[in-house]
Structures are given as C-alpha cells and as structure tokens.
Scaffold this motif. Sequence first.
Motif, PDB file in Angstrom:
ATOM      1  N   VAL A   1      22.929  19.640 -24.886  1.00 29.65           N
ATOM      2  CA  VAL A   1      24.261  20.215 -25.120  1.00 29.65           C
ATOM      3  C   VAL A   1      24.882  20.753 -23.832  1.00 29.65           C
ATOM      4  N   LEU A   2      24.359  20.404 -22.675  1.00 23.16           N
ATOM      5  CA  LEU A   2      24.914  20.886 -21.410  1.00 23.16           C
ATOM      6  C   LEU A   2      26.160  20.078 -21.077  1.00 23.16           C
ATOM      7  N   GLY A   3      27.333  20.709 -21.205  1.00 22.06           N
ATOM      8  CA  GLY A   3      28.592  20.015 -21.009  1.00 22.06           C
ATOM      9  C   GLY A   3      29.416  20.588 -19.874  1.00 22.06           C
ATOM     10  N   GLU A   4      30.654  20.098 -19.773  1.00 22.53           N
ATOM     11  CA  GLU A   4      31.551  20.543 -18.713  1.00 22.53           C
ATOM     12  C   GLU A   4      31.878  22.029 -18.858  1.00 22.53           C
ATOM     13  N   ASP A   5      32.070  22.494 -20.089  1.00 25.68           N
ATOM     14  CA  ASP A   5      32.362  23.915 -20.298  1.00 25.68           C
ATOM     15  C   ASP A   5      31.215  24.789 -19.813  1.00 25.68           C
ATOM     16  N   ASP A   6      29.992  24.324 -20.004  1.00 22.43           N
ATOM     17  CA  ASP A   6      28.836  25.086 -19.536  1.00 22.43           C
ATOM     18  C   ASP A   6      28.800  25.148 -18.013  1.00 22.43           C
ATOM     19  N   MET A   7      29.205  24.076 -17.353  1.00 24.86           N
ATOM     20  CA  MET A   7      29.252  24.093 -15.895  1.00 24.86           C
ATOM     21  C   MET A   7      30.284  25.101 -15.398  1.00 24.86           C
ATOM     22  N   ARG A   8      31.420  25.170 -16.084  1.00 25.67           N
ATOM     23  CA  ARG A   8      32.423  26.163 -15.693  1.00 25.67           C
ATOM     24  C   ARG A   8      31.916  27.583 -15.933  1.00 25.67           C
ATOM     25  N   GLN A   9      31.169  27.774 -17.014  1.00 26.53           N
ATOM     26  CA  GLN A   9      30.608  29.096 -17.276  1.00 26.53           C
ATOM     27  C   GLN A   9      29.584  29.480 -16.220  1.00 26.53           C
ATOM     28  N   VAL A  10      28.748  28.535 -15.823  1.00 33.22           N
ATOM     29  CA  VAL A  10      27.763  28.806 -14.768  1.00 33.22           C
ATOM     30  C   VAL A  10      28.479  29.112 -13.456  1.00 33.22           C
ATOM     31  N   ALA A  11      29.540  28.362 -13.167  1.00 30.41           N
ATOM     32  CA  ALA A  11      30.278  28.585 -11.910  1.00 30.41           C
ATOM     33  C   ALA A  11      30.896  29.962 -11.852  1.00 30.41           C
ATOM     34  N   SER A  12      31.176  30.566 -13.016  1.00 33.16           N
ATOM     35  CA  SER A  12      31.795  31.895 -13.027  1.00 33.16           C
ATOM     36  C   SER A  12      30.826  32.972 -12.519  1.00 33.16           C
ATOM     37  N   HIS A  13      29.532  32.669 -12.441  1.00 32.82           N
ATOM     38  CA  HIS A  13      28.573  33.645 -11.928  1.00 32.82           C
ATOM     39  C   HIS A  13      28.555  33.693 -10.403  1.00 32.82           C
ATOM     40  N   PHE A  14      29.238  32.740  -9.767  1.00 33.51           N
ATOM     41  CA  PHE A  14      29.310  32.728  -8.307  1.00 33.51           C
ATOM     42  C   PHE A  14      30.674  33.282  -7.899  1.00 33.51           C
ATOM     43  N   ARG A  15      30.687  33.948  -6.756  1.00 40.74           N
ATOM     44  CA  ARG A  15      31.922  34.621  -6.321  1.00 40.74           C
ATOM     45  C   ARG A  15      32.393  34.050  -4.995  1.00 40.74           C
ATOM     46  N   GLU A  16      33.680  34.315  -4.675  1.00 43.34           N
ATOM     47  CA  GLU A  16      34.218  33.895  -3.383  1.00 43.34           C
ATOM     48  C   GLU A  16      33.535  34.660  -2.260  1.00 43.34           C
TER      49      GLU A  16
END
Length: 435
Positions: free
Chosen positions: A420-435
């Motif tokens: 069930v690892l989809g595009e939405d999950d990738m965006r959620q994971v990316a939110s844990h990284f900061r500029e």
Amino acid sequence: MKPVLLLLASLTFAGNAQALGLLDAYELARRNDPAWQAAGAAREAGLEQRAIGRAALLPTLSWGYSHSRNQSQVSQGSQRQDRDYRSHAATLSLQQPLLDFDALARWRQGDAQAHQAQAQWQGQQQALRVRVVRLYSNALLAARRTQLSRERKHALGERLALNRSLFEDGAGTRTDVLETEARLNLAVAEELEALDAQDVAARELQALLGQAPTQLQPLAEHIQLPALQPAAFEAWRQLASSRNPELLARRRGLDVAEQEVQRQRAGHLPKLSLFASNRQSQSDSESSYQQAFDTNTVGLQLNVPLFAGGGVSAATRQAASRLAQAQHELDGQALATFNNLRRHYNATRSGAARVRAYRLAAASAEAQLHATWRSQQGGERINLDVLDAEQQLYRARLELHEAQHGWLLASVELKAAAGVLGEDDMRQVASHFRE
C-alpha cells in the motif's frame, strides 16, 4: 581527495543552496535509475502476452505467390515435344479456429502472464520508493555521524588545550592530559571512519539518482510520531495477503502454470477449424499447361491426434510438476512476506518508543555533562568523569538520529510489505524533512 571532499561537502546541512528534497530525489530516480527503467520495459513486454495469447483464437490470413520457369519434354508414342514455359500461382487463405483447446489455454495463459507482469512492475515501483527513502536517509545519517564526530573531536581538542594549560600551571595532572589525548585520537579515527561511510552513502545515492546529490533536506530534529494505523497486525496481514505485489505475481504465476498443464493436455484433443481460400494459377503443372484456374474453396478441417510417441503425456506430467513447484513457491513467498511484515510492524511500533526514549536520554546526557563539568570544577569529579559524560552525550545524540531514521524507514517498509506504499505516502514521508 579533492573531488571526494567536494562530494562530501555537498551533503552538509549549512549554506543557502537549494536543498534536494525527498520528492525531488524520487523524481530523479524514476527518470534515471536503470533498474526502474528495466522494470518498465519488462512490464511492456509482459503486457504483450495478452495480445499474443488472444491471437491464437483469432483468424489468420495469408497470401502466397510463386513464379517459376519450367523446361520439360513430353513424349507421346514416337513424338516428343519440348516445352519451355513459365507458371505462376497466387493463393489467399483464411483460417479460423472453431474448436482448439490449445488456443484457449494460450489465451488464458497470456492474460495471466500480463497480470503477472503488471504485479511485478508494481512491486518494482514500491521497491524503488523504499530504495529512495533508504538511500536518502542513509546519506543524511552518514553526514550526521560525520558532523557529530567532528563536533566531538573539536570539543576534545578544546579540552585537551585546557588540560595542558592547567597542567602547566600546576592545577592539573599529566594523567588528565593523557586521558584526553587518547579520547581525541579515537575521535579522529571515528571521524575518518565516518567520512568513508559518508562517501559510500553519497555515491550509492548518486548511482540511484543519476547525478551527484546536492545539499539534502535533513530530517527534522523532533519528527512527529503518529500512531500506527491500522493498529492491529492482523489488519496489516490481510492487506498484504490481498495487495502485496510479490504475492500477486506468484498467484498469477500459478495461473500460468495451470494453463500450461491444460495446453499440454490439449495435445490429445481434436482441433476443428474453418478455412477458405482463393487460388489463381496458370500453367501450374504439366496437366494444366497453358491453362488458367481461379478456384474458391470453403470447408472444415478436423485434426485428431492419435499417437505422438508419448511426448504429449511426458509434457503434461512435466507441466503438472511445475505447477506443484509454483504452488510451493507461492507458499514459501507467503511465509517470507508475512515474516517481513511482522518484522517491519514490530520495528515501527518499537521504533516510536525508542525515539521517545532516546530523546529523554539525549536531554539527560546533556544535563549530566553540565553537572559533571561543574562538579569537576568543585573538585567532586575528575577529568575522566567529564570525558565519559561527553562520550555518553555523543552516543545518545547519534542513537537518537539513528532511531528517528530507523523508525521512518521501518514505517515505509511496512507499507511496502503490505502493498500500500503510494504517492501520498511519499509526500507524507517527505514532510518529515525540512529546508
């Protein structure tokens, strides 16, 4: 060493350059990763199996033409006649299977192979997402180890200078200087080891992205730890049973093997087909010399196999054995999938608790270091106590970073194992990284 240092410097966290985010890295991997490109080509090839299998049930149309020069001698009694002539023939043929169990099995087999190729491609897609997160995280974690090693080396260098100054003034001991020198030498070795690991991690990420990674977005210092949803393992097991791409591909492979058994058995069964043809010829043979024919033919053709030397029976038994092999491989894949699912499930649940524990441990280690340093100034502690407290703080901070990256990767691998690892999950994971 200069190119290596430049490559390692690109993964530091300071500076104003535009950082490469996780989603940017994912897009680069989709465009440049050879394994992903190969998976796409394999999928396109596999989908064609559906059309190949369907073709066996559809009519076939062919056209043939022959043109030849003939020399013959015709004898009739005592008379002989030499002939030198040209002949030609053109045939247009149409054939449509009416009863063909082999063609039916090929059609079903091709459809199963196309579904299998699609499932395998979906598995490669999820594997790519996991690899992006893993290598991106590894590069960041390796850079963080280097940074912490450098900070610890710098702190030990300052402490060594203080110990030497106190020793020269008579307020310190030679033992304090030697203890700090030993710790500093170890810190230098650890920094070199961390630099080597950082170089390896950076190059692995570069191979995936197809270009040298620029500055990366680091993981937030205090990432959010949402509750696992669904919470029960059985729910994840049901998801994996119905959606895990590797299991789906194995099941489709089982369908392919079943249709192969049916296809081999069809070697014992009759075939019935409809055929039609148009044939235009001139001087096609001696009996039709200087004659032209235009013939239309329509009919049924029945082929009944009687004996093939035992080859059909042997091929059927072979296909049945391979079907049993596919079933056992499916059972083994299911066990491996559920075991991996349980491992990632446990790592995700315990990982969140480990992150919270290491946060407290890092804060406690920092407070302990300050208290130990003050106690040493008051004469209650010695230099070795301060060094031990610094080492404990360094380890606590490193283990906190490792726990945060480990929890994030475990949550991604859990969803991938469940399919069930989809595009939405990738965006959620990316939110844990900061500029």
